[in-house]
Design a protein around this motif. Structure first.
Motif, short mmCIF file in Angstrom:
data_model
loop_
_atom_site.label_atom_id
_atom_site.label_comp_id
_atom_site.label_asym_id
_atom_site.label_seq_id
_atom_site.Cartn_x
_atom_site.Cartn_y
_atom_site.Cartn_z
N UNK A 1 0.82 -1.20 0.00
CA UNK A 1 0.00 0.00 0.00
C UNK A 1 0.85 1.26 0.00
N UNK A 2 0.18 2.39 -0.07
CA UNK A 2 0.87 3.67 -0.17
C UNK A 2 1.71 3.96 1.07
N UNK A 3 1.13 3.77 2.25
CA UNK A 3 1.86 4.11 3.48
C UNK A 3 3.12 3.27 3.67
N UNK A 4 3.05 1.94 3.56
CA UNK A 4 4.29 1.17 3.74
C UNK A 4 5.33 1.47 2.67
N UNK A 5 4.90 1.78 1.45
CA UNK A 5 5.87 2.11 0.41
C UNK A 5 6.57 3.42 0.73
N UNK A 6 5.81 4.43 1.11
CA UNK A 6 6.41 5.72 1.46
C UNK A 6 7.39 5.55 2.62
N UNK A 7 7.05 4.69 3.56
CA UNK A 7 7.95 4.46 4.70
C UNK A 7 9.27 3.81 4.26
N UNK A 8 9.24 3.03 3.19
CA UNK A 8 10.45 2.38 2.70
C UNK A 8 11.37 3.35 1.97
N UNK A 9 10.81 4.39 1.38
CA UNK A 9 11.59 5.30 0.54
C UNK A 9 12.32 6.30 1.43
#
Length: 235
Positions: A143-151
């Motif tokens: 999802x958007x939130x976990x992806x943003x957290x990875x970047x």
């Protein structure tokens, strides 16, 4: 006289395999039945079937650990992703996958990345292989939130390129986060990044958002690129 019916919890060959496979999913088998099933020679040759015993809520802990240690990565991934599996089985399967990751081939990593449990996502994200990252970015549960957290910085060129070719290219939060991570990464030794990596993410933002992002950047050249007016006074 017809032969007697097999006992309700008999094992192959006394019961047909289709019925036995349904029995493997029964929520409450009798004590000792799962252990006996795991010892079937035919089942030992089929690790994807042993998975159903390893993850069964009623499987004894010692049997679960023994079977999980023998399962190939595809079966482990299935256990780790199955919400119906025993929590301990899911955790042990995930830990085993983390151990196996470094020894996997690129093809195996690419296949696993598409279905990997969430605990593996940071490990996959650090993989410097474009095809593996591209597969991961198609993960149906990402999802958007976990992806943003990875970047985060340091952002790597392969990460930036995989993101730019992914379905997330038009997502504004992703664009913002990529620009911020790029800003913190450009000056790092051997980052491999160039200002051109910012272009697709700038185009995804409206003027107001570009102004907001520019105010948070510290790299002068990148600030000028992001700022909608490209004001040289930013320096």
């Amino acid at each position: 006289m017809p032969p007697p019916s097999p006992a309700p919890w008999a094992l192959p060959p006394d019961v047909p395999w289709p019925r036995f496979l349904r029995m493997l999913r029964h929520p409450d088998p009798p004590r000792g039945w799962l252990e006996a099933a795991a010892e079937l020679p035919e089942l030992k040759k089929r690790p994807l079937l042993l998975r159903w015993i390893a993850q069964h809520p009623k499987a004894p802990a010692h049997l679960r650990s023994h079977l999980l240690a023998r399962l190939p990565w595809r079966a482990l991934a299935a256990v780790a992703a199955d919400a119906a599996a025993h929590p301990q089985a899911r955790q042990q399967a995930t830990e085993k996958l983390q151990q196996l990751w470094t020894a996997m081939t690129t093809g195996e990593r690419r296949s696993l990345a598409l279905h990997a449990p969430r605990a593996l996502w940071p490990l996959i994200w650090r993989t410097p292989t474009l095809s593996v990252l591209g597969s991961f970015l198609q993960h149906p549960r990402l999802g958007l939130e976990p992806l943003v957290a990875l970047i985060q910085a340091p952002l790597r060129p392969t990460q930036a390129e995989a993101l730019a070719a992914s379905r997330w290219r038009e997502a504004v939060p992703v664009s913002q986060q990529v620009l911020l991570a790029l800003d913190r990464s450009l000056a790092l030794p051997e980052s491999g990044l160039v200002l051109g990596h910012a272009a697709p993410w700038i185009r995804a933002l409206d003027e107001e958002t570009r102004l907001l992002v520019a105010s948070r950047l510290v790299t002068p050249a990148l600030r000028r690129m992001v700022h909608p007016n490209r004001d040289p006074g930013w320096d």
